[in-house]
Write a protein that holds these residues in place. Sequence first.
Motif, PDB file in Angstrom:
ATOM      1  N   SER A 422       0.862  -1.282   0.135  1.00  0.00           N
ATOM      2  CA  SER A 422      -0.070   0.048  -0.090  1.00  0.00           C
ATOM      3  C   SER A 422       0.826   1.209  -0.072  1.00  0.00           C
ATOM      4  O   SER A 422       1.823   1.336   0.783  1.00  0.00           O
ATOM      5  N   ALA A 423       0.571   2.285  -0.944  1.00  0.00           N
ATOM      6  CA  ALA A 423       1.294   3.490  -1.096  1.00  0.00           C
ATOM      7  C   ALA A 423       1.239   4.134   0.426  1.00  0.00           C
ATOM      8  O   ALA A 423       2.289   4.758   0.823  1.00  0.00           O
ATOM      9  N   LEU A 424       0.230   4.164   1.186  1.00  0.00           N
ATOM     10  CA  LEU A 424       0.025   4.862   2.263  1.00  0.00           C
ATOM     11  C   LEU A 424       0.870   4.194   3.394  1.00  0.00           C
ATOM     12  O   LEU A 424       1.690   4.856   4.197  1.00  0.00           O
ATOM     13  N   ILE A 425       0.813   2.768   3.465  1.00  0.00           N
ATOM     14  CA  ILE A 425       1.799   2.150   4.423  1.00  0.00           C
ATOM     15  C   ILE A 425       3.337   2.186   4.058  1.00  0.00           C
ATOM     16  O   ILE A 425       4.060   2.488   5.070  1.00  0.00           O
ATOM     17  N   ARG A 466       1.651   9.860  -1.867  1.00  0.00           N
ATOM     18  CA  ARG A 466       2.373   9.982  -2.906  1.00  0.00           C
ATOM     19  C   ARG A 466       2.953  11.211  -2.953  1.00  0.00           C
ATOM     20  O   ARG A 466       4.067  11.482  -3.519  1.00  0.00           O
ATOM     21  N   ARG A 467       2.157  12.115  -2.495  1.00  0.00           N
ATOM     22  CA  ARG A 467       2.823  13.841  -2.535  1.00  0.00           C
ATOM     23  C   ARG A 467       3.788  13.621  -1.621  1.00  0.00           C
ATOM     24  O   ARG A 467       4.835  14.266  -1.954  1.00  0.00           O
ATOM     25  N   ARG A 468       3.413  13.375  -0.155  1.00  0.00           N
ATOM     26  CA  ARG A 468       4.399  13.267   0.687  1.00  0.00           C
ATOM     27  C   ARG A 468       5.930  12.545   0.368  1.00  0.00           C
ATOM     28  O   ARG A 468       6.980  12.900   0.716  1.00  0.00           O
ATOM     29  N   ALA A 469       5.538  11.466  -0.275  1.00  0.00           N
ATOM     30  CA  ALA A 469       6.854  10.558  -0.834  1.00  0.00           C
ATOM     31  C   ALA A 469       7.611  11.509  -1.982  1.00  0.00           C
ATOM     32  O   ALA A 469       9.096  11.287  -1.914  1.00  0.00           O
TER      33      ALA A 469
END
Length: 473
Positions: A422-425, A466-469
């Motif tokens: 998961s992108a969030l995890i 995704r933005r934070r990444a």
Amino acid sequence: MRNRPCSFIAVVASAFLLPLAARAQTDTALRFTTSVPRAATELKAGITDMENFSLEAAAARFESATNADPSFGLARVLYAGTTTKLTPAQRTAELNRGVADAARASTTELLLAAAYREFFLNRDEAAAALFRAAASLIPGDRYLAFAGVLSATPPGTAVPSLREFISRHPDYAPPYNNLAYALWAQGDRAGALEAAKRQVELNPNAPNPHDTYAELLQWNGNFAEATAAYRRAAATAPRFPEAHAGLAEVDALQGRYDQARAHLNQAIANAYTPQQKLTYMRAIAGTYALQGADDAVARQYEAIAREATAQQNASLTALANAQLAAVYGAGGKAAESHRALAAAKAASPEVPWVVHYYGVVAHGQMKHWGPATEELNALKAKRAANLAVSPTLVAAAEGFLLTQQGRPAEALRVLSAADTTSALIMNRIAEAHAALGHAPVAADWNARIGRNYVLNLVDIPAAHARRRARGGR
């Protein structure tokens, strides 16, 4: 593209068969019990449209079949389930009337009418049993057989079941759609693309095969080819809004946010149901989240809340206000955040579990540890009582709060046990590593997100991740 999942839960079909009068079935294919040829022709065409997720076209066909033969129960059930012209009460009444009319038809047709009624009323266990029972009576009918396969396939075993079905019906397009997604889920990208391409070859004049192929090309990073396939889907059926939503995803992945929103506004203009309109409005919020335009995100949530309220959709009204609370929390606007969270909890008689997730995020960003912990405990309690509550969001909420509280090592233990695809995890894991001073490890986790092209713009937590990444707030 994103068809309704058919992970039905198996139940004993005999419980539904007891009240039915026994009528011998010797056909090799389902024959509709109508004396009006036009009604049968329209119903068959509508079923083909429905298989290809062209619900507007299907509803028009089913309405035509019902008008041609008002006693044609199966046609009435399918019309009631796909049209947008009926109120909820009218829809239920028409579904019941259709099943009652179908009692004068064959056992198989009655079972199919009853199965669709249960399906449209979201009673999936009963629908699954009835679909399987109908399929067992005429195993040579590929449409019924496919419905039986979908309803009888346990999670995780879809590929063998679908392959076996396709070996018996190699020129029937719909199973290739399901096989493509099942293969992708197993990590077989080449097989998934091959299955999706085969569906296009078998059914080139319907939009959904092109849309499915486009989505898998997008997920594989083939953006130019995906764009071309999405455009073919849109050209095949201009009122197929998912093609425009797919084009928006491809543009958003490449940072073309204005173009993405233009496509989503086209999707809204072509939306078949009010619920679809809300979905695409939420996707627009996702483009702003990816872009890092928090003021625009907030305005979009306000618009979604107004639209959801107008549609009397309490759960989405609550969700939009909860998401608004998180945006205000990120900006340090405590009073506004508290008001939005209160509005979220007041929107529905029972607070949706996702509101607690955003409550953790909102309070955690403002370092309101007590309220954040209360929201987390409420979220965990709802997960314990309801398996439908997302374990991914529960873990993400707990990991986020632990990292915010200066306990990143504990956060990593929680997050590592969750879905690390998961992108969030992945982003929360990166945040925890960064807090521990593990900069290269954090960068690697965030880089994985950038290489993942499975984007759902309605998944706002993933969009923010995704933005934070990329280094955004």
